[in-house]
Structure formats: structure tokens, C-alpha cells
Design a protein around this motif. Sequence first.
Motif, PDB file in Angstrom:
ATOM      1  N   SER A 106       0.832  -1.203   0.000  1.00  0.00           N
ATOM      2  CA  SER A 106       0.000   0.000   0.000  1.00  0.00           C
ATOM      3  C   SER A 106       0.866   1.253   0.000  1.00  0.00           C
ATOM      4  O   SER A 106       0.472   2.287  -0.545  1.00  0.00           O
ATOM      5  CB  SER A 106      -0.931  -0.008   1.215  1.00  0.00           C
ATOM      6  N   SER A 110       1.017   4.509  -3.084  1.00  0.00           N
ATOM      7  CA  SER A 110       0.909   5.961  -2.920  1.00  0.00           C
ATOM      8  C   SER A 110       1.930   6.698  -3.776  1.00  0.00           C
ATOM      9  O   SER A 110       1.891   7.914  -3.893  1.00  0.00           O
ATOM     10  CB  SER A 110       1.101   6.337  -1.445  1.00  0.00           C
ATOM     11  N   SER A 184      -6.086   5.844 -14.344  1.00  0.00           N
ATOM     12  CA  SER A 184      -6.322   6.449 -13.038  1.00  0.00           C
ATOM     13  C   SER A 184      -7.290   5.598 -12.222  1.00  0.00           C
ATOM     14  O   SER A 184      -7.147   5.459 -11.001  1.00  0.00           O
ATOM     15  CB  SER A 184      -6.871   7.871 -13.197  1.00  0.00           C
ATOM     16  N   GLN A 185      -8.267   4.975 -12.892  1.00  0.00           N
ATOM     17  CA  GLN A 185      -9.196   4.083 -12.203  1.00  0.00           C
ATOM     18  C   GLN A 185      -8.502   2.793 -11.786  1.00  0.00           C
ATOM     19  O   GLN A 185      -8.841   2.205 -10.753  1.00  0.00           O
ATOM     20  CB  GLN A 185     -10.398   3.783 -13.088  1.00  0.00           C
ATOM     21  N   LYS A 188      -6.714   3.483  -8.474  1.00  0.00           N
ATOM     22  CA  LYS A 188      -7.648   3.509  -7.347  1.00  0.00           C
ATOM     23  C   LYS A 188      -8.113   2.106  -6.979  1.00  0.00           C
ATOM     24  O   LYS A 188      -8.185   1.741  -5.801  1.00  0.00           O
ATOM     25  CB  LYS A 188      -8.853   4.388  -7.696  1.00  0.00           C
ATOM     26  N   ALA A 189      -8.436   1.298  -7.992  1.00  0.00           N
ATOM     27  CA  ALA A 189      -8.910  -0.064  -7.735  1.00  0.00           C
ATOM     28  C   ALA A 189      -7.831  -0.909  -7.079  1.00  0.00           C
ATOM     29  O   ALA A 189      -8.082  -1.654  -6.126  1.00  0.00           O
ATOM     30  CB  ALA A 189      -9.365  -0.706  -9.047  1.00  0.00           C
ATOM     31  N   HIS A 191      -5.318   0.142  -5.337  1.00  0.00           N
ATOM     32  CA  HIS A 191      -5.051   0.629  -3.983  1.00  0.00           C
ATOM     33  C   HIS A 191      -6.007  -0.041  -3.000  1.00  0.00           C
ATOM     34  O   HIS A 191      -5.604  -0.491  -1.925  1.00  0.00           O
ATOM     35  CB  HIS A 191      -5.191   2.145  -3.920  1.00  0.00           C
ATOM     36  N   VAL A 192      -7.289  -0.117  -3.365  1.00  0.00           N
ATOM     37  CA  VAL A 192      -8.268  -0.815  -2.529  1.00  0.00           C
ATOM     38  C   VAL A 192      -7.880  -2.280  -2.372  1.00  0.00           C
ATOM     39  O   VAL A 192      -7.903  -2.837  -1.268  1.00  0.00           O
ATOM     40  CB  VAL A 192      -9.682  -0.710  -3.145  1.00  0.00           C
TER      41      VAL A 192
END
Length: 268
Positions: A106, A110, A184-185, A188-189, A191-192
Motif C-alpha cells: 500500500s 501511494s 487512473s481508475q 484507485k482499484a 489501492h483498494v
Amino acid sequence: FFFGIMEVALGVKLCTLDEEAKGCITDSGNGKLVFKSRRELLEAGFPVKESHFEFEHVYQDQPTSQMYEELLRSVPNAFMNERQNSLIYLYGEKATPRRQCLFGTSHEMSEAITSTSGWAQVLLKHIFESDLGNCIIQLQACTLGEADAVIDLFNLENKEGCIVDSGDCLAFGKLAAMTVTDYSQVVKALHVLVENVEDVVGSVRNADPDSSQVSIHKECECPCSPYDPSHVVFSIKKFENQEAVDEGCELNSIHFVVLGDSERLHFA
């Protein structure tokens, strides 16, 4: 740990904790490894004194980015332009960085995705650098634990994930499907996903240390987490259009499988 890309290559990365462990495995070159059992194992009745193995690739101190470039760099193009299906699996003992090689951490998520990030991140970056046309990309991920328990890694609150008996292959039903239309999506995905993987693995690491279900040795002083038999499955699916998504008819897919810890459990 071992890793494989179906119909392409089989390799091994040597991960050892101490000098004594290093002495058990010898790289004789040309992909040939020699395993020699420790004296303690032989005295305890272990039946194999010495074994020989051959791999197409052997890595020791090389960075994971080199492994990606040599083994996985062609996968995005084959996925997008040749409609090729791929299965990439990793297997090893509890202390080997299988999940980290695949997903990174994680903290890394970032930062900007680079060649040293997890293989899944880099592979998806290369996929979205190509022309998607009207194709739709979906991501799914889960853990498959004991008694076939399924945990949805994109939605930990989803308790309906299950194995679907498809007859000729392993399939999962009722999992969250993350549709990603640009990179970009994807970030985000993932990262989750990475945070949820760390949460699930952490729940095993923080389990009752007195439980025989998570102990490998009667006395283990090694700096590693308890035994975790669950597998992590991460899928990248390509669909021709939204109608195909609604019907569940994918064109092709890439599956990453991180198999559970390879140790044999010790039951007190």
C-alpha cells in the motif's frame, strides 16, 4: 518461491533466511538446482538426501523488475492483440514475498507506478498504454481459504462470494467486478485491493499464537507470520462491449494465483 506462466516459462526465485538455509540449495548454472537435506531432517527420517531440479529461469538477487521484463513483458500485448489467456501463479513458503511481487504494498501504491512496482500494477499500466478500442476491462479478486471459503478482496463486506461449478474450470460467482476505463481508475482499484490483501493477511498474522492451526513448528523463532493456507486469485477480464459484460461473455483473461503457504502444518 516458484512461479509459472502457463505455456511460457517456469522459474524459481531463491529466498533464504540464513547461511545454513543457503547451503541446502545450490545453483549449478543453466537453470539447474541441487537440494540437499539438512542433517536434522535426515536423522528425523526424511526420505530424500539429495534432489535435482531444472528450471527455465533461476533468480537470486535480481530485482523483480528484471523478472517482469524477461517473463511477463509480452503478456499485455498478447492479451490485447492476440486474444491470449494467461495464468501466472506463485508458490512458496510463508516468508517468501509472493504477494509483494504481485501486488507491491500500500505504501508503494501511494507513489508513481514504476518498473519496480508489483507485477499486476506494471502489467495493467502496459495494457492501458495500448489501444483498448471499445473493449471493457474488469478486475476481480478474492481469497480462497479452507473449506472453500471465499473473501471478496474488492469488497470485504460482500459475504456472497462463492465457487461456481462450471464443469471444466474454477470460477467464482457474486464477486465485485471493478470496471476500469483508464489508468487512473486502475490505480484507485488496485489501492483498494492492496489494502484489503494486507488486512486479510494481517488478520492471519494476528491470530491466536497458541492455536495449532496457525503453527508450523512447536518452537519457531523465525521472523515470519503464521501459516496461511489461503490462495489469492486476481483476474483481469476483457469484454468486447457492455452487452458482453451483461452476459458474462469475456473475450479472454489473465489470472494471477498466489498459492497458499507451502509448509506442512504441525498439529500439537
